[in-house]
Motif scaffolding. Structure first.
Motif, mmCIF file in Angstrom:
data_model
loop_
_atom_site.group_PDB
_atom_site.id
_atom_site.type_symbol
_atom_site.label_atom_id
_atom_site.label_comp_id
_atom_site.label_asym_id
_atom_site.label_seq_id
_atom_site.Cartn_x
_atom_site.Cartn_y
_atom_site.Cartn_z
ATOM 1 N N MET A 85 0.789 -1.123 -0.009
ATOM 2 C CA MET A 85 0.102 0.061 -0.031
ATOM 3 C C MET A 85 0.764 1.306 0.013
ATOM 4 O O MET A 85 1.911 1.378 0.702
ATOM 5 C CB MET A 85 -0.854 -0.018 1.160
ATOM 6 N N PRO A 86 0.593 2.259 -0.947
ATOM 7 C CA PRO A 86 1.274 3.544 -0.952
ATOM 8 C C PRO A 86 1.240 4.316 0.242
ATOM 9 O O PRO A 86 0.244 4.365 1.166
ATOM 10 C CB PRO A 86 0.611 4.444 -2.144
ATOM 11 N N THR A 87 2.131 4.899 0.752
ATOM 12 C CA THR A 87 2.423 5.852 1.741
ATOM 13 C C THR A 87 2.435 7.129 1.564
ATOM 14 O O THR A 87 2.485 7.671 0.496
ATOM 15 C CB THR A 87 3.644 5.583 2.602
ATOM 16 N N ASN A 88 2.141 8.002 2.550
ATOM 17 C CA ASN A 88 2.192 9.572 2.334
ATOM 18 C C ASN A 88 3.389 9.991 1.672
ATOM 19 O O ASN A 88 3.774 10.781 0.899
ATOM 20 C CB ASN A 88 2.065 10.209 3.566
ATOM 21 N N HIS A 89 4.593 9.139 2.235
ATOM 22 C CA HIS A 89 5.951 9.333 1.679
ATOM 23 C C HIS A 89 6.160 9.082 0.121
ATOM 24 O O HIS A 89 6.568 9.759 -0.348
ATOM 25 C CB HIS A 89 7.117 8.384 2.477
ATOM 26 N N ASP A 90 5.424 7.816 -0.338
ATOM 27 C CA ASP A 90 5.331 7.733 -1.742
ATOM 28 C C ASP A 90 4.923 8.824 -2.517
ATOM 29 O O ASP A 90 4.916 9.384 -3.587
ATOM 30 C CB ASP A 90 4.683 6.324 -2.073
ATOM 31 N N THR A 91 3.487 9.552 -2.053
ATOM 32 C CA THR A 91 2.779 10.520 -2.713
ATOM 33 C C THR A 91 3.789 11.793 -2.732
ATOM 34 O O THR A 91 3.754 12.278 -3.725
ATOM 35 C CB THR A 91 1.605 10.749 -2.035
ATOM 36 N N PHE B 195 -2.146 4.787 -7.473
ATOM 37 C CA PHE B 195 -0.958 3.946 -7.221
ATOM 38 C C PHE B 195 -1.649 2.478 -7.830
ATOM 39 O O PHE B 195 -2.824 2.126 -7.144
ATOM 40 C CB PHE B 195 -0.410 3.802 -5.800
ATOM 41 N N LEU B 196 -0.952 1.978 -8.617
ATOM 42 C CA LEU B 196 -1.265 0.831 -9.402
ATOM 43 C C LEU B 196 -0.577 -0.435 -8.632
ATOM 44 O O LEU B 196 -0.733 -1.587 -9.279
ATOM 45 C CB LEU B 196 -1.014 0.857 -10.898
ATOM 46 N N GLY B 197 0.267 -0.208 -7.640
ATOM 47 C CA GLY B 197 1.068 -0.934 -6.919
ATOM 48 C C GLY B 197 2.065 -0.252 -6.075
ATOM 49 O O GLY B 197 2.047 0.961 -6.096
ATOM 50 N N PRO B 198 2.912 -0.908 -5.649
ATOM 51 C CA PRO B 198 3.913 -0.107 -4.547
ATOM 52 C C PRO B 198 4.969 0.604 -5.460
ATOM 53 O O PRO B 198 5.434 1.493 -4.818
ATOM 54 C CB PRO B 198 4.571 -1.479 -4.050
#
Length: 150
Positions: A1-7, A79-82
Motif C-alpha cells: 500500500m502506498p504511503t504519504n512518503h510515496d505520494t 497507485f497501481l501497486g507499490p
C-alpha cells in the motif's frame, strides 16, 4: 500500500520537472525520466528514451520554448501497486503570466526504480479544446467529466 512518503516522492518528481523546465536545464529535465521512457507531445510527436527526451528539450529550450515557464497542476495520483503511480494533471507553458486555465491535460506514469528513485516512464500531453468541450457538454450533458468542469 502506498504511503504519504510515496505520494510526496511522486509529487517531488513533478516539482523537479517544473524547476528543470523553468531553468531551461535539459539534462536535469531528462534525468527525471527512465532510460526507456516515452513522451507524447500534444502535436503528436513521440519521443522514445531519456536521450531523445533530453535532446529534444535542449533544442526547445534554446529555440521555440526559450524563456517559457511551466505551470503544472496535479489533479490526482493513483497507485497501481507499490512501485507504479499514474498522475493526472493539467499544465501549460507561458512567458509572463501564468494562465488561469491550464490548456493541456497530462498523464504521467511513474515507476520506482531499483535505486529507490521515482522516475517518469511515460508522459502524454493533450491539448484542451474548451470551446469543443463546452459544445459537447451542452449537446450531451452526460459527457461532463466527474469534476464537473464545463
Amino acid at each position: 500500500m502506498p504511503t504519504n512518503h510515496d505520494t510526496a516522492a511522486v509529487t517531488a518528481v513533478l516539482d523537479a520537472l517544473v524547476a528543470a523546465w523553468n531553468h531551461h536545464d535539459a539534462d536535469a529535465y531528462g534525468r527525471l525520466f527512465t532510460e526507456d521512457a516515452t513522451y507524447a507531445t500534444y502535436v503528436g510527436t513521440l519521443y522514445q528514451g531519456r536521450g531523445d527526451i533530453t535532446e529534444s528539450h535542449r533544442v526547445l529550450f534554446t529555440g521555440f520554448l526559450k524563456d517559457t515557464r511551466l505551470a503544472d497542476e496535479v489533479v490526482g495520483i493513483r497507485f497501481l501497486g507499490p512501485d507504479t503511480a499514474v498522475v493526472s494533471g493539467r499544465g501549460d507553458t507561458y512567458r509572463k503570466k501564468r494562465p488561469r486555465r491550464l490548456g493541456k491535460v497530462q498523464t504521467y506514469t511513474l515507476i520506482r526504480q531499483g535505486d529507490g528513485m521515482w522516475r517518469i516512464a511515460a508522459f502524454h500531453n493533450t491539448r484542451r479544446r474548451p470551446l469543443m468541450e463546452a459544445i459537447s457538454f451542452r449537446l450531451v450533458p452526460g459527457l461532463v467529466d466527474a469534476a464537473g468542469r464545463a
